[in-house]
Design an enzyme around this catalytic site. Structure first.
Site, PDB file in Angstrom:
ATOM      1  N   ARG A  61       0.511  -1.074  -0.039  1.00 25.75           N
ATOM      2  CA  ARG A  61       0.107   0.380   0.179  1.00 25.75           C
ATOM      3  C   ARG A  61       0.915   1.116   0.622  1.00 25.75           C
ATOM      4  O   ARG A  61       1.127   1.695  -0.900  1.00 25.75           O
ATOM      5  CB  ARG A  61      -1.053  -0.162   1.079  1.00 25.75           C
ATOM      6  N   HIS A 253       6.926   4.664  12.628  1.00 23.50           N
ATOM      7  CA  HIS A 253       7.304   4.326  10.413  1.00 23.50           C
ATOM      8  C   HIS A 253       8.011   5.784  10.626  1.00 23.50           C
ATOM      9  O   HIS A 253       7.684   6.608  10.475  1.00 23.50           O
ATOM     10  CB  HIS A 253       5.645   4.604  10.308  1.00 23.50           C
ATOM     11  N   HIS A 255      10.542   6.690   7.709  1.00 24.67           N
ATOM     12  CA  HIS A 255      11.188   6.967   6.211  1.00 24.67           C
ATOM     13  C   HIS A 255      12.484   7.053   6.238  1.00 24.67           C
ATOM     14  O   HIS A 255      13.371   7.837   7.622  1.00 24.67           O
ATOM     15  CB  HIS A 255      10.551   8.031   5.764  1.00 24.67           C
ATOM     16  N   CYS A 286       5.956   9.536   0.063  1.00 23.19           N
ATOM     17  CA  CYS A 286       4.668  10.229  -0.182  1.00 23.19           C
ATOM     18  C   CYS A 286       4.293  11.551  -0.942  1.00 23.19           C
ATOM     19  O   CYS A 286       5.212  12.156  -1.537  1.00 23.19           O
ATOM     20  CB  CYS A 286       4.357  11.007   1.228  1.00 23.19           C
ATOM     21  N   ASN A 295      10.147   4.587   2.808  1.00 24.52           N
ATOM     22  CA  ASN A 295      10.201   3.771   3.850  1.00 24.52           C
ATOM     23  C   ASN A 295      11.874   2.891   4.214  1.00 24.52           C
ATOM     24  O   ASN A 295      12.474   2.420   3.040  1.00 24.52           O
ATOM     25  CB  ASN A 295       9.079   2.850   4.529  1.00 24.52           C
TER      26      ASN A 295
END
Length: 298
Positions: A61, A253, A255, A286, A295
Site C-alpha cells: 500500500r 513508521h 522514512h 509520499c 520507508n
C-alpha cells in the site's frame, strides 16, 4: 605512533628522501591486547530491547502508491502472497481511496479478493472516509487503518481537511467499524516535521494520538513522513506520547530520507515500542511530501 606504544617490535620510518634510515627500536612494555568481547558491553543503551517485535509490512500500500507506473493487479497479488509466504503476520494490502487521487489503488477490491489470506496473518487496508470503509466492509476486510497528521497544512494537502475535521470524520468511521467488529489502526503523519510547516509542536502530535486512542484505535503508528527525525527527537516523541497512550499501543513508521530510520527505530525499541512499520525493498515515499524517500526496508 601512540597506537604502537607497548608493542615489542621494530619499525622502519617511512622516508622518501632517506631510504637508508636506521630502524627505530620500540622499547619493551607490558602489553595486553584489548578484550573485544567487552566492546558491546560498553555501548550505552537507554533501555532494554523487547523480546519480540511485530513488523507491519506496508509495501503493497504505502510502497506502491507512490509508483508512477501502474502495477498490474496480478503483480500486486503475487507480491502480497510472497510476503505472506515469507512469514510476515501483518501486511497492509491496499487502500480503499478515490482512484482519482491515488490511481495506483484503483483495483483495491480485486486485490483484496484475490490474495491468499493465510490463517494468523492480518491484512489491514487504508480507508480515508466512511465511503471507503463501506467498500472495505463489503469486501470482507477485518481490519482498517485511518490516517491524519500533526500538521494542518499537510492534512489539507493530503486529505483535503484540517486535523479537527479529519478526527470528526474518523469518529464516524471508527464507530461503524467497532459496530461491525472490525479493528482500527491509526496513522499520524509528520510527527517530527512537515514539508510545509517545518517543525511540528510535540504537543500537537500528543493531542492527535490521544484523540485516536480515545476513539478506539488499538494501535497508533507515528510517522516521520519526511525522515527528519533523529535519536534525540525520537526519544522526546515516545516519552511524550506514552504519557497519554499505553506504550503497547504505539508503533513507529520511519522514512529513511537521511539514513536515520534504523537509529530512530533502535531508540524507540529501547523505550518499549515493539511494533515497527516497514516496506519491502524500502519502497514508498509520499505523493504529498516532495523529496521524502522510501520507508525503512523490511
Amino acid at each position: 605512533m601512540n597506537f604502537l606504544r607497548g608493542i615489542n617490535s621494530t619499525i622502519r620510518p617511512k622516508s622518501i628522501n632517506n631510504r637508508n634510515a636506521k630502524p627505530i627500536s620500540v622499547s619493551k612494555r607490558n602489553y595486553s591486547p584489548p578484550d573485544l568481547s567487552t566492546r558491546h558491553s560498553r555501548t550505552k543503551f537507554i533501555g532494554t530491547l523487547p523480546e519480540f517485535v511485530k513488523i507491519v509490512e506496508v509495501g503493497p500500500r504505502d510502497g506502491l502508491q507512490n509508483e508512477k507506473q501502474i502495477i498490474s493487479t496480478d503483480d500486486k497479488v503475487k507480491l502480497i502472497d510472497m510476503l505472506t509466504d515469507a512469514g510476515l503476520q501483518s501486511i497492509e494490502a491496499t487502500s480503499f481511496v478515490n482512484p482519482t487521487w491515488i490511481p495506483q489503488m484503483a483495483d483495491s477490491k480485486q486485490v483484496y479478493a484475490r490474495i491468499n489470506k493465510a490463517s494468523g496473518t492480518h491484512y489491514p487496508v487504508l480507508v480515508p472516509n466512511i465511503r471507503g470503509f463501506k467498500d472495505a466492509k463489503e469486501s470482507g476486510v477485518k481490519e482498517i487503518s485511518i490516517f491524519t497528521a500533526a500538521s494542518n497544512t499537510f492534512n489539507k494537502r493530503n486529505i483535503n481537511c484540517s486535523i479537527e475535521e479529519s478526527l470528526l470524520r474518523y469518529k464516524e468511521v471508527t464507530d461503524a467499524a467497532h459496530d461491525a467488529e472490525i479493528k482500527v489502526r491509526g496513522y499520524i503523519s509528520c510527527v517530527l516535521g512537515c514539508p510545509y510547516e517545518g517543525n511540528v509542536p510535540l504537543s500537537k502530535t500528543v493531542e492527535v494520538a490521544k484523540e485516536l486512542f480515545n476513539m478506539g484505535c488499538y494501535e497508533i503508528s507515528l510517522g516521520d513522513t519526511i525522515g527528519v527525525g533523529n535519536a534525540g527527537k525520537t526519544l522526546e516523541l515516545i516519552n511524550a506520547i506514552k504519557s497519554e497512550v499505553p506504550i503497547s499501543c504505539i508503533a513507529v513508521h520511519f522514512h529513511d530520507t537521511y539514513g536515520q530510520a534504523m537509529t530512530n527505530i533502535l531508540t524507540a525499541l529501547q523505550l518499549g515500542v515493539n511494533v515497527v512499520d516497514s516496506s519491502v525493498a524500502g519502497l514508498g515515499g509520499c505523493p504529498y511530501a516532495k523529496g521524502a524517500s522510501g520507508n525503512v526496508a523490511t
